[in-house]
Design a protein around this motif. Structure first.
Motif, PDB file in Angstrom:
ATOM      1  N   PHE A  16       0.837  -1.212   0.000  1.00 43.90           N
ATOM      2  CA  PHE A  16       0.000   0.000   0.000  1.00 43.90           C
ATOM      3  C   PHE A  16       0.871   1.261   0.000  1.00 43.90           C
ATOM      4  O   PHE A  16       0.617   2.208  -0.747  1.00 43.90           O
ATOM      5  CB  PHE A  16      -0.927  -0.020   1.224  1.00 43.90           C
ATOM      6  CG  PHE A  16      -1.822   1.182   1.316  1.00 43.90           C
ATOM      7  CD1 PHE A  16      -2.951   1.288   0.509  1.00 43.90           C
ATOM      8  CD2 PHE A  16      -1.542   2.216   2.189  1.00 43.90           C
ATOM      9  CE1 PHE A  16      -3.783   2.394   0.579  1.00 43.90           C
ATOM     10  CE2 PHE A  16      -2.373   3.328   2.267  1.00 43.90           C
ATOM     11  CZ  PHE A  16      -3.488   3.417   1.462  1.00 43.90           C
ATOM     12  N   ARG A  17       1.911   1.257   0.830  1.00 43.32           N
ATOM     13  CA  ARG A  17       2.805   2.431   0.896  1.00 43.32           C
ATOM     14  C   ARG A  17       3.466   2.686  -0.463  1.00 43.32           C
ATOM     15  O   ARG A  17       3.556   3.827  -0.915  1.00 43.32           O
ATOM     16  CB  ARG A  17       3.876   2.227   1.972  1.00 43.32           C
ATOM     17  CG  ARG A  17       3.419   2.585   3.376  1.00 43.32           C
ATOM     18  CD  ARG A  17       4.614   2.815   4.279  1.00 43.32           C
ATOM     19  NE  ARG A  17       5.490   1.667   4.310  1.00 43.32           N
ATOM     20  CZ  ARG A  17       5.348   0.644   5.151  1.00 43.32           C
ATOM     21  NH1 ARG A  17       4.362   0.645   6.033  1.00 43.32           N
ATOM     22  NH2 ARG A  17       6.174  -0.374   5.117  1.00 43.32           N
ATOM     23  N   VAL A  20       0.950   4.237  -2.764  1.00 41.73           N
ATOM     24  CA  VAL A  20       0.675   5.647  -2.426  1.00 41.73           C
ATOM     25  C   VAL A  20       1.815   6.535  -2.935  1.00 41.73           C
ATOM     26  O   VAL A  20       1.593   7.591  -3.516  1.00 41.73           O
ATOM     27  CB  VAL A  20       0.493   5.834  -0.903  1.00 41.73           C
ATOM     28  CG1 VAL A  20       0.450   7.308  -0.530  1.00 41.73           C
ATOM     29  CG2 VAL A  20      -0.788   5.154  -0.426  1.00 41.73           C
ATOM     30  N   LYS A  21       3.041   6.064  -2.754  1.00 42.03           N
ATOM     31  CA  LYS A  21       4.191   6.869  -3.213  1.00 42.03           C
ATOM     32  C   LYS A  21       4.187   6.984  -4.741  1.00 42.03           C
ATOM     33  O   LYS A  21       4.568   8.011  -5.285  1.00 42.03           O
ATOM     34  CB  LYS A  21       5.500   6.227  -2.753  1.00 42.03           C
ATOM     35  CG  LYS A  21       5.755   6.387  -1.272  1.00 42.03           C
ATOM     36  CD  LYS A  21       7.009   5.639  -0.908  1.00 42.03           C
ATOM     37  CE  LYS A  21       7.079   5.308   0.559  1.00 42.03           C
ATOM     38  NZ  LYS A  21       8.151   4.371   0.861  1.00 42.03           N
ATOM     39  N   VAL A 100       7.626  16.650  -2.403  1.00 46.36           N
ATOM     40  CA  VAL A 100       8.169  15.344  -2.804  1.00 46.36           C
ATOM     41  C   VAL A 100       7.237  14.678  -3.823  1.00 46.36           C
ATOM     42  O   VAL A 100       7.690  14.106  -4.816  1.00 46.36           O
ATOM     43  CB  VAL A 100       8.372  14.425  -1.569  1.00 46.36           C
ATOM     44  CG1 VAL A 100       8.849  13.047  -1.993  1.00 46.36           C
ATOM     45  CG2 VAL A 100       9.370  15.045  -0.617  1.00 46.36           C
ATOM     46  N   GLN A 101       5.949  14.795  -3.596  1.00 48.97           N
ATOM     47  CA  GLN A 101       5.002  14.208  -4.550  1.00 48.97           C
ATOM     48  C   GLN A 101       5.142  14.834  -5.931  1.00 48.97           C
ATOM     49  O   GLN A 101       5.138  14.146  -6.942  1.00 48.97           O
ATOM     50  CB  GLN A 101       3.572  14.395  -4.043  1.00 48.97           C
ATOM     51  CG  GLN A 101       3.204  13.395  -2.957  1.00 48.97           C
ATOM     52  CD  GLN A 101       1.783  13.564  -2.467  1.00 48.97           C
ATOM     53  OE1 GLN A 101       1.137  14.574  -2.739  1.00 48.97           O
ATOM     54  NE2 GLN A 101       1.300  12.579  -1.746  1.00 48.97           N
ATOM     55  N   LEU A 104       8.444  13.672  -7.446  1.00 46.69           N
ATOM     56  CA  LEU A 104       8.334  12.277  -7.917  1.00 46.69           C
ATOM     57  C   LEU A 104       7.533  12.213  -9.211  1.00 46.69           C
ATOM     58  O   LEU A 104       7.842  11.433 -10.119  1.00 46.69           O
ATOM     59  CB  LEU A 104       7.642  11.411  -6.851  1.00 46.69           C
ATOM     60  CG  LEU A 104       8.473  10.961  -5.657  1.00 46.69           C
ATOM     61  CD1 LEU A 104       7.587  10.309  -4.603  1.00 46.69           C
ATOM     62  CD2 LEU A 104       9.563   9.970  -6.077  1.00 46.69           C
TER      63      LEU A 104
ATOM     64  N   VAL B  56       5.903  10.568   2.310  1.00 45.52           N
ATOM     65  CA  VAL B  56       4.730  10.657   1.429  1.00 45.52           C
ATOM     66  C   VAL B  56       3.645   9.673   1.897  1.00 45.52           C
ATOM     67  O   VAL B  56       2.457   9.921   1.742  1.00 45.52           O
ATOM     68  CB  VAL B  56       5.140  10.375  -0.041  1.00 45.52           C
ATOM     69  CG1 VAL B  56       3.933  10.299  -0.950  1.00 45.52           C
ATOM     70  CG2 VAL B  56       6.097  11.446  -0.523  1.00 45.52           C
ATOM     71  N   ALA B  57       4.088   8.571   2.478  1.00 51.56           N
ATOM     72  CA  ALA B  57       3.110   7.559   2.924  1.00 51.56           C
ATOM     73  C   ALA B  57       3.562   6.985   4.260  1.00 51.56           C
ATOM     74  O   ALA B  57       3.941   5.816   4.331  1.00 51.56           O
ATOM     75  CB  ALA B  57       3.002   6.460   1.875  1.00 51.56           C
TER      76      ALA B  57
END
Lengths: 161, 151
Positions: A16-17, A20-21, A100-101, A104, B56-57
């Protein structure tokens, strides 16, 4: 299937992590992760053996995330912080997350996958298996990806204010 | 200017270089303050990059229950079964209708001839066939008996 249930409970948070990233949106990530585990369930139900389940999960999740982004048509979701979580975070943390999002989101899908896996402390061998990059090229590609990400982060810092 | 290639520094701080190479770099860092400083900086930088991406997560993840899909029969298999069942039903219907049809029964009766054969007929094996006085009776569907005598 007991074996599947164990894998699901053990690896769901990690997968899941990663999703999400990759996607920057927890709802979309949850959908992708369900798809990934459904595929694993059907594979195991047919009696096929998944030799390295975690590697398989990483690879499948990254591919599905890349497909999802292509389908969505260009990373709009990465531009916003996940809804509902904003008020619980400090302003600084929230800003960092957005930066960061966005950074990325500027990387190529394979580069983003490398950066995400690096943050999960995967070995170069696992990164090579999941992304299809040659093992001998992982170090070089990763080094350049991190520099690119750093440059994007510096740009975003100025853009934010 | 570093004595070590930057990509190699990345591999070194990620502990992804061969043992021999790793020892060589460690020995070099012990005598080269410039490279040692650079490697330390790159190590810190890599750690901070990892931490930022992790953020981020970084919320705790609640694992939802997995709902296994209901078992479904593949469409191809279902269609195949339907075709086979229909074929079998057609064949059965054909045989039932054919054999129970009144005209078929009638024609079978009309064509029927009963031959009565008496095995206890006195036969003299030394006499020719024409002198045996052998009689054949044919009974038609109406019950009429027609006798034929072999001469």
């Amino acid at each position: 299937m007991k074996a599947f249930d164990q894998l699901y409970q053990k690896h769901y948070p990690t997968v899941f992590r990663v999703a999400v990233k990759m996607l920057g949106d927890s709802d979309e990530a949850a959908d992708v992760v369900q798809e990934v585990f459904l595929t694993l369930f059907q594979t195991m139900e047919k009696g096929m053996v998944v030799e390295y389940p975690l590697s398989w999960l990483y690879r499948t999740t990254l591919n599905k995330c890349i497909d999802k982004q292509k389908y969505n048509g260009r990373f709009q979701k990465l531009e916003t912080a996940p809804e509902g979580q904003v008020e619980f975070q400090s302003i600084e943390k929230q800003e960092t997350r957005i930066r960061v999002q966005r950074a990325l989101g500027k990387l190529k899908p394979v580069e983003r996958a490398l950066a995400v896996m690096y943050s999960e402390s995967l070995s170069y061998k696992e990164m090579a298996e999941a992304t299809g990059i040659r093992f001998s090229s992982v170090g070089k590609t990763l080094s350049r990806t991190l520099k690119k990400l750093e440059a994007e982060l510096k740009n975003k810092k100025y853009e934010l204010y | 200017m570093s004595c070590i290639d930057e990509d190699l520094i990345q591999q070194y701080i990620d502990e992804e270089v061969q043992a021999e190479e790793s020892e060589r770099i460690t020995r070099h860092l012990a005598v080269c303050p410039g490279c040692a400083k650079l490697v330390a900086e790159r190590r810190q930088w890599a750690l901070s990059m990892k931490r930022m991406i992790r953020e981020v997560a970084d919320e705790p993840v609640v694992v939802p229950p997995f709902v296994a899909p209901a078992k479904s029969v593949p469409l191809g298999s279902l269609r195949k079964r339907l075709v086979l069942a229909l074929s079998a039903a057609c064949l059965l219907a054909f045989f039932v209708l054919h054999w129970n049809h009144p005209s078929a029964e009638k024609s079978a009766i009309e064509d029927e001839l009963t031959i009565l054969q008496h095995s206890d007929w006195p036969v003299d094996a030394n006499q020719p066939f024409s002198q045996q006085g052998l009689q054949i009776n044919l009974i038609d569907p109406e019950g009429n008996v027609t006798g034929y005598v072999l001469e």
